[in-house]
Design a protein around this motif. Structure first.
Motif, PDB file in Angstrom:
ATOM      1  N   ILE A  35     -16.479  -3.333  -1.175  1.00  0.00           N
ATOM      2  CA  ILE A  35     -16.258  -4.752  -0.879  1.00  0.00           C
ATOM      3  C   ILE A  35     -15.615  -5.444  -2.077  1.00  0.00           C
ATOM      4  N   LEU A  36     -16.108  -5.142  -3.286  1.00  0.00           N
ATOM      5  CA  LEU A  36     -15.520  -5.742  -4.484  1.00  0.00           C
ATOM      6  C   LEU A  36     -14.069  -5.321  -4.654  1.00  0.00           C
ATOM      7  N   THR A  37     -13.771  -4.047  -4.364  1.00  0.00           N
ATOM      8  CA  THR A  37     -12.391  -3.568  -4.454  1.00  0.00           C
ATOM      9  C   THR A  37     -11.490  -4.319  -3.484  1.00  0.00           C
ATOM     10  N   MET A  38     -11.981  -4.522  -2.265  1.00  0.00           N
ATOM     11  CA  MET A  38     -11.209  -5.240  -1.259  1.00  0.00           C
ATOM     12  C   MET A  38     -10.950  -6.680  -1.696  1.00  0.00           C
ATOM     13  N   ILE A  39     -11.963  -7.328  -2.257  1.00  0.00           N
ATOM     14  CA  ILE A  39     -11.800  -8.716  -2.694  1.00  0.00           C
ATOM     15  C   ILE A  39     -10.780  -8.800  -3.826  1.00  0.00           C
ATOM     16  N   VAL A  40     -10.848  -7.878  -4.786  1.00  0.00           N
ATOM     17  CA  VAL A  40      -9.892  -7.872  -5.896  1.00  0.00           C
ATOM     18  C   VAL A  40      -8.474  -7.655  -5.372  1.00  0.00           C
ATOM     19  N   MET A  41      -8.302  -6.705  -4.440  1.00  0.00           N
ATOM     20  CA  MET A  41      -6.978  -6.416  -3.905  1.00  0.00           C
ATOM     21  C   MET A  41      -6.411  -7.591  -3.117  1.00  0.00           C
ATOM     22  N   SER A  42      -7.283  -8.410  -2.535  1.00  0.00           N
ATOM     23  CA  SER A  42      -6.782  -9.558  -1.765  1.00  0.00           C
ATOM     24  C   SER A  42      -6.128 -10.601  -2.662  1.00  0.00           C
ATOM     25  N   PHE A  43      -6.416 -10.581  -3.969  1.00  0.00           N
ATOM     26  CA  PHE A  43      -5.813 -11.523  -4.914  1.00  0.00           C
ATOM     27  C   PHE A  43      -4.673 -10.891  -5.699  1.00  0.00           C
ATOM     28  N   SER A  44      -4.203  -9.737  -5.250  1.00  0.00           N
ATOM     29  CA  SER A  44      -3.121  -9.060  -5.965  1.00  0.00           C
ATOM     30  C   SER A  44      -1.836  -9.875  -5.876  1.00  0.00           C
ATOM     31  N   GLY A  45      -1.128  -9.937  -7.014  1.00  0.00           N
ATOM     32  CA  GLY A  45       0.161 -10.623  -7.034  1.00  0.00           C
ATOM     33  C   GLY A  45       1.332  -9.677  -6.935  1.00  0.00           C
ATOM     34  N   ALA A  46       1.050  -8.387  -6.832  1.00  0.00           N
ATOM     35  CA  ALA A  46       2.116  -7.388  -6.737  1.00  0.00           C
ATOM     36  C   ALA A  46       2.484  -7.144  -5.281  1.00  0.00           C
ATOM     37  N   SER A  47       3.648  -6.533  -5.098  1.00  0.00           N
ATOM     38  CA  SER A  47       4.105  -6.218  -3.742  1.00  0.00           C
ATOM     39  C   SER A  47       3.579  -4.881  -3.255  1.00  0.00           C
ATOM     40  N   ASN A  48       3.025  -4.079  -4.160  1.00  0.00           N
ATOM     41  CA  ASN A  48       2.426  -2.799  -3.767  1.00  0.00           C
ATOM     42  C   ASN A  48       0.902  -2.921  -3.815  1.00  0.00           C
ATOM     43  N   LEU A  49       0.232  -1.797  -3.582  1.00  0.00           N
ATOM     44  CA  LEU A  49      -1.219  -1.805  -3.499  1.00  0.00           C
ATOM     45  C   LEU A  49      -1.855  -0.984  -4.612  1.00  0.00           C
ATOM     46  N   ASP A  50      -1.304  -1.097  -5.821  1.00  0.00           N
ATOM     47  CA  ASP A  50      -1.901  -0.400  -6.956  1.00  0.00           C
ATOM     48  C   ASP A  50      -3.219  -1.064  -7.352  1.00  0.00           C
ATOM     49  N   PHE A  51      -4.172  -0.227  -7.746  1.00  0.00           N
ATOM     50  CA  PHE A  51      -5.459  -0.748  -8.200  1.00  0.00           C
ATOM     51  C   PHE A  51      -5.753  -0.224  -9.597  1.00  0.00           C
ATOM     52  N   PRO A  52      -6.116  -1.084 -10.529  1.00  0.00           N
ATOM     53  CA  PRO A  52      -6.246  -2.543 -10.375  1.00  0.00           C
ATOM     54  C   PRO A  52      -4.888  -3.223 -10.338  1.00  0.00           C
ATOM     55  N   PRO A  53      -4.796  -4.398  -9.731  1.00  0.00           N
ATOM     56  CA  PRO A  53      -3.505  -5.089  -9.623  1.00  0.00           C
ATOM     57  C   PRO A  53      -2.943  -5.451 -10.995  1.00  0.00           C
ATOM     58  N   SER A  54      -1.649  -5.409 -11.109  1.00  0.00           N
ATOM     59  CA  SER A  54      -0.996  -5.778 -12.372  1.00  0.00           C
ATOM     60  C   SER A  54      -0.968  -7.282 -12.582  1.00  0.00           C
ATOM     61  N   SER A  55      -1.061  -8.055 -11.495  1.00  0.00           N
ATOM     62  CA  SER A  55      -1.107  -9.521 -11.586  1.00  0.00           C
ATOM     63  C   SER A  55      -1.909 -10.053 -10.404  1.00  0.00           C
TER      64      SER A  55
END
Length: 282
Positions: A35-55
């Motif tokens: 769930i925490l991973t999903m929440i973090v990814m929802s705020f990603s500023g990148a166009s791809n789905l790398d984790f952790p997000p670069s922005s």
């Protein structure tokens, strides 16, 4: 008493050692990590789905809002219609399962009849039955009927899945109500039916409400059985979200998933408050 003697003292009941505390923390972290991973990814500023997000940004939330208010013409079904279907199915499931569970719980507690133990086992069968097999079996049953069922078969399937939760909660509430309360009501002039409706059912309120909330949660989040029964025009939110990930993973799904988690969190919080005030849980 010296410090070394204190260390040798056994742990008192209700206390936990350091190892138990660390183990509990690790287990809790593993439980909430997806769930925490999903929440973090929802705020990603990148166009791809790398984790952790670069922005980080709110771009996927803006895209999700745009999808909700202005669905693409290529979408077979909009999120708004899927959300409406999910809410209607969940509400009907909650009401119908409760209407069946309350008299069933009363009969299971107050009445003695042949096959009572078997009835209790069958009532819990959907909890352990493989969801894939159950969905396939229901699909075969509904397709063999001469009626065209799309929305109603989702409701029936969800009632089957939610019924054990409601029955268990109502049964637990019934077990705490002695038969003397009905006898007292009848001695005061109430008929057996009025004694049940005016005395027993209000005393079951916490168990009934807890079961209703669980039924709503189960129905609103159900995916496996629904996957076999949905149609292109009648689709729930979990199925709609899955359809956005079949060809390529749409990052807006993470934003929609956060919304679903928030809804579930509010419902579970309400359920916990109910349990804390004398309700029952399952």
């Amino acid at each position: 008493m010296s410090l070394s003697s204190n260390k040798r003292l056994s742990i008192l009941p209700g206390e936990t050692g350091r190892f138990a505390g660390i183990l509990s923390g690790v287990i809790l972290l593993l439980a909430v990590l997806p769930i925490l991973t999903m929440i973090v990814m929802s705020f990603s500023g990148a166009s791809n789905l790398d984790f952790p997000p670069s922005s980080y940004s709110l771009q996927w939330y803006r895209a999700a809002w745009h999808t909700f208010v202005s669905p693409d013409a290529s979408d077979v079904l909009s999120l708004g219609k899927a959300m409406t279907t999910s809410l209607l199915v969940a509400c009907l499931t909650m009401v119908l399962a409760t209407l069946v569970a309350v008299p069933a719980a009363y009969a299971l507690v107050r009445c003695e009849f042949r096959g009572k133990a078997l009835a209790l086992q069958l009532m819990s069968l959907p909890l352990v039955f493989p969801m894939v097999v159950l969905g396939l079996a229901l699909l075969l049953v509904f397709d063999s009927l001469p009626l065209q069922m799309s929305f109603s078969r989702l409701v029936i399937a969800h009632v089957i899945l939610a019924l054990p939760f409601v029955v268990k909660n109502c049964t637990a509430a019934m077990l705490s109500i002695g038969s003397e309360v009905e006898e007292a009501a009848q001695m005061l002039g109430a008929s057996p039916q009025r004694a049940i409706l005016d005395v027993v059912v209000p005393l079951m309120k916490s168990g009934i409400l807890a079961g209703m909330l669980l039924a709503f949660i189960v129905s609103f989040n159900e995916f496996t059985v629904t996957y076999f029964l949905y149609t292109i025009d009648v689709m729930t939110v979990p199925i709609w979200m899955y359809s956005r990930t079949v060809s390529s993973l749409d990052p807006t799904v993470f934003s929609f998933a956060v919304l679903i988690v928030l809804i579930d969190f509010v419902l579970i919080w309400a359920l916990e408050k109910l349990v804390g005030e004398g309700g029952v849980s399952f």
